[in-house]
Motif scaffolding. Sequence first.
Motif, PDB file in Angstrom:
ATOM      1  N   LEU A 199       0.948  -1.143   0.077  1.00  0.00           N
ATOM      2  CA  LEU A 199       0.048   0.106  -0.056  1.00  0.00           C
ATOM      3  C   LEU A 199       1.141   1.301   0.024  1.00  0.00           C
ATOM      4  CD1 LEU A 199      -2.472  -1.233   2.556  1.00  0.00           C
ATOM      5  CD2 LEU A 199      -2.674  -1.189   0.034  1.00  0.00           C
ATOM      6  N   TRP A 200       0.651   2.212  -0.990  1.00  0.00           N
ATOM      7  CA  TRP A 200       1.718   3.013  -1.297  1.00  0.00           C
ATOM      8  C   TRP A 200       0.834   4.580  -1.219  1.00  0.00           C
ATOM      9  CZ3 TRP A 200       6.877   3.286  -1.458  1.00  0.00           C
ATOM     10  CH2 TRP A 200       7.412   4.380  -2.250  1.00  0.00           C
ATOM     11  N   ASN A 201       1.219   5.382  -0.227  1.00  0.00           N
ATOM     12  CA  ASN A 201       0.334   6.540  -0.316  1.00  0.00           C
ATOM     13  C   ASN A 201       1.174   7.583  -0.766  1.00  0.00           C
ATOM     14  OD1 ASN A 201      -0.291   8.915   2.427  1.00  0.00           O
ATOM     15  ND2 ASN A 201      -1.509   8.861   0.574  1.00  0.00           N
ATOM     16  N   ILE A 202       0.907   8.093  -2.132  1.00  0.00           N
ATOM     17  CA  ILE A 202       1.601   9.230  -2.699  1.00  0.00           C
ATOM     18  C   ILE A 202       0.763   9.897  -3.724  1.00  0.00           C
ATOM     19  CG2 ILE A 202       2.214   7.916  -4.681  1.00  0.00           C
ATOM     20  CD1 ILE A 202       5.349   9.283  -3.990  1.00  0.00           C
ATOM     21  N   ALA A 203       0.933  11.150  -3.872  1.00  0.00           N
ATOM     22  CA  ALA A 203       0.021  11.952  -4.739  1.00  0.00           C
ATOM     23  C   ALA A 203       0.718  12.846  -5.631  1.00  0.00           C
ATOM     24  CB  ALA A 203      -0.927  12.786  -3.842  1.00  0.00           C
ATOM     25  N   LYS A 227      -9.149   5.795  -1.341  1.00  0.00           N
ATOM     26  CA  LYS A 227      -9.134   7.178  -1.010  1.00  0.00           C
ATOM     27  C   LYS A 227      -9.149   7.646   0.276  1.00  0.00           C
ATOM     28  CE  LYS A 227     -11.404   7.699  -5.441  1.00  0.00           C
ATOM     29  NZ  LYS A 227     -12.520   7.875  -6.502  1.00  0.00           N
ATOM     30  N   MET A 228      -8.049   8.061   0.882  1.00  0.00           N
ATOM     31  CA  MET A 228      -8.086   8.628   2.256  1.00  0.00           C
ATOM     32  C   MET A 228      -8.601  10.073   2.158  1.00  0.00           C
ATOM     33  SD  MET A 228      -4.756   8.526   4.756  1.00  0.00           S
ATOM     34  CE  MET A 228      -3.719   9.405   3.640  1.00  0.00           C
ATOM     35  N   LEU A 229      -9.594  10.292   2.920  1.00  0.00           N
ATOM     36  CA  LEU A 229     -10.247  11.683   2.844  1.00  0.00           C
ATOM     37  C   LEU A 229      -9.360  12.527   3.788  1.00  0.00           C
ATOM     38  CD1 LEU A 229     -13.909  10.862   3.083  1.00  0.00           C
ATOM     39  CD2 LEU A 229     -12.574  11.492   1.161  1.00  0.00           C
ATOM     40  N   MET A 230      -9.347  13.645   3.396  1.00  0.00           N
ATOM     41  CA  MET A 230      -8.478  14.763   4.186  1.00  0.00           C
ATOM     42  C   MET A 230      -9.469  15.834   4.604  1.00  0.00           C
ATOM     43  SD  MET A 230      -5.788  13.323   3.473  1.00  0.00           S
ATOM     44  CE  MET A 230      -4.430  14.045   4.237  1.00  0.00           C
ATOM     45  N   SER A 252     -10.175  14.787  -5.703  1.00  0.00           N
ATOM     46  CA  SER A 252     -11.288  15.312  -4.937  1.00  0.00           C
ATOM     47  C   SER A 252     -12.540  14.326  -5.012  1.00  0.00           C
ATOM     48  CB  SER A 252     -11.667  16.544  -5.063  1.00  0.00           C
ATOM     49  OG  SER A 252     -12.287  16.829  -6.292  1.00  0.00           O
ATOM     50  N   VAL A 253     -13.193  14.134  -4.185  1.00  0.00           N
ATOM     51  CA  VAL A 253     -14.560  13.241  -4.415  1.00  0.00           C
ATOM     52  C   VAL A 253     -15.544  13.858  -3.519  1.00  0.00           C
ATOM     53  CG1 VAL A 253     -13.790  11.960  -2.335  1.00  0.00           C
ATOM     54  CG2 VAL A 253     -15.200  10.730  -4.034  1.00  0.00           C
ATOM     55  N   LYS A 254     -16.795  13.680  -4.311  1.00  0.00           N
ATOM     56  CA  LYS A 254     -17.981  14.071  -3.651  1.00  0.00           C
ATOM     57  C   LYS A 254     -18.787  13.179  -2.685  1.00  0.00           C
ATOM     58  CE  LYS A 254     -22.003  16.889  -5.258  1.00  0.00           C
ATOM     59  NZ  LYS A 254     -22.503  17.300  -6.469  1.00  0.00           N
ATOM     60  N   VAL A 255     -18.852  13.693  -1.394  1.00  0.00           N
ATOM     61  CA  VAL A 255     -19.359  12.914  -0.567  1.00  0.00           C
ATOM     62  C   VAL A 255     -20.648  13.635   0.166  1.00  0.00           C
ATOM     63  CG1 VAL A 255     -18.910  11.870   1.844  1.00  0.00           C
ATOM     64  CG2 VAL A 255     -17.225  11.726   0.119  1.00  0.00           C
ATOM     65  N   ASN A 256     -21.879  13.018   0.111  1.00  0.00           N
ATOM     66  CA  ASN A 256     -22.917  13.746   0.725  1.00  0.00           C
ATOM     67  C   ASN A 256     -23.162  15.169  -0.061  1.00  0.00           C
ATOM     68  OD1 ASN A 256     -23.584  11.548   2.217  1.00  0.00           O
ATOM     69  ND2 ASN A 256     -22.392  12.269   3.943  1.00  0.00           N
ATOM     70  N   LYS A 269     -11.043  16.639  -0.381  1.00  0.00           N
ATOM     71  CA  LYS A 269      -9.876  16.124  -0.953  1.00  0.00           C
ATOM     72  C   LYS A 269      -9.674  14.691  -0.175  1.00  0.00           C
ATOM     73  CE  LYS A 269      -5.083  17.958  -0.915  1.00  0.00           C
ATOM     74  NZ  LYS A 269      -4.318  16.436  -0.925  1.00  0.00           N
ATOM     75  N   TYR A 270      -8.621  14.107  -1.208  1.00  0.00           N
ATOM     76  CA  TYR A 270      -8.249  12.725  -0.682  1.00  0.00           C
ATOM     77  C   TYR A 270      -6.862  12.531  -1.272  1.00  0.00           C
ATOM     78  CZ  TYR A 270      -8.872  10.443  -5.324  1.00  0.00           C
ATOM     79  OH  TYR A 270      -8.744  10.211  -6.759  1.00  0.00           O
ATOM     80  N   GLU A 271      -6.048  11.832  -0.659  1.00  0.00           N
ATOM     81  CA  GLU A 271      -4.831  11.444  -1.103  1.00  0.00           C
ATOM     82  C   GLU A 271      -5.131   9.872  -1.357  1.00  0.00           C
ATOM     83  OE1 GLU A 271      -1.371  11.774   1.465  1.00  0.00           O
ATOM     84  OE2 GLU A 271      -1.680  13.841   1.198  1.00  0.00           O
TER      85      GLU A 271
END
Length: 186
Positions: A68-72, A104-107, A121-125, A130-132
């Motif tokens: 699992l590799w968290n990078i943007a 998608k880790m929400l920030m 970015s992702v639309k939630v409700n 923003k997400y990483e």
Amino acid sequence: GNNPDFQTYKGTLDLVFTSPPYFDREQYSEDEEQSFKLYPKYDSWRDGFLNPTLTNAYESLREDRYLLWNIADIKIGKDKYHPLEQDSIDVIESLGGEYQGKLKMLMTSMVGVDQSKVKNSVKVNGTYLKYEPIFIFYKPKTTWLLRIYFVRSSMKARNNMINTRTAISGLVFITLMNGFVSVNMF
């Protein structure tokens, strides 16, 4: 990447979950050994830091395991980015690994920033967040592809000599699974 201390873990880990520095965006200190100081240009950082770090993480895994590799990507202009995400995928695929998708880790939102304009970015409700990305890479079981030339002798009695030899090309897939070898010929 090439630190001998890390080499002792080669092929032993069940899971690697890490988040490397995002080139020059994350500067943890002014120490001259920081990756952004050692490699001040993106191409040299990618080749001298990102590639060996990702290679080490991947090679530390046992087969049939995940990284699992968290990078943007890093924005460097109005519509231009350093492609950390795609470069990471390319490195893993060059090692034989498989890109399986991303989480998608929400920030938390930054005040005054229109999150709908942010690359990740992702639309939630009804609200953009923003997400990483956390890339999921899989290290498969080893399969060897061998090209073998089978030689078949055809004996024709003509003055007691072997007349022809025919080479037949074939593909052989050899897979090692749970201590057993599976061989498939095509």
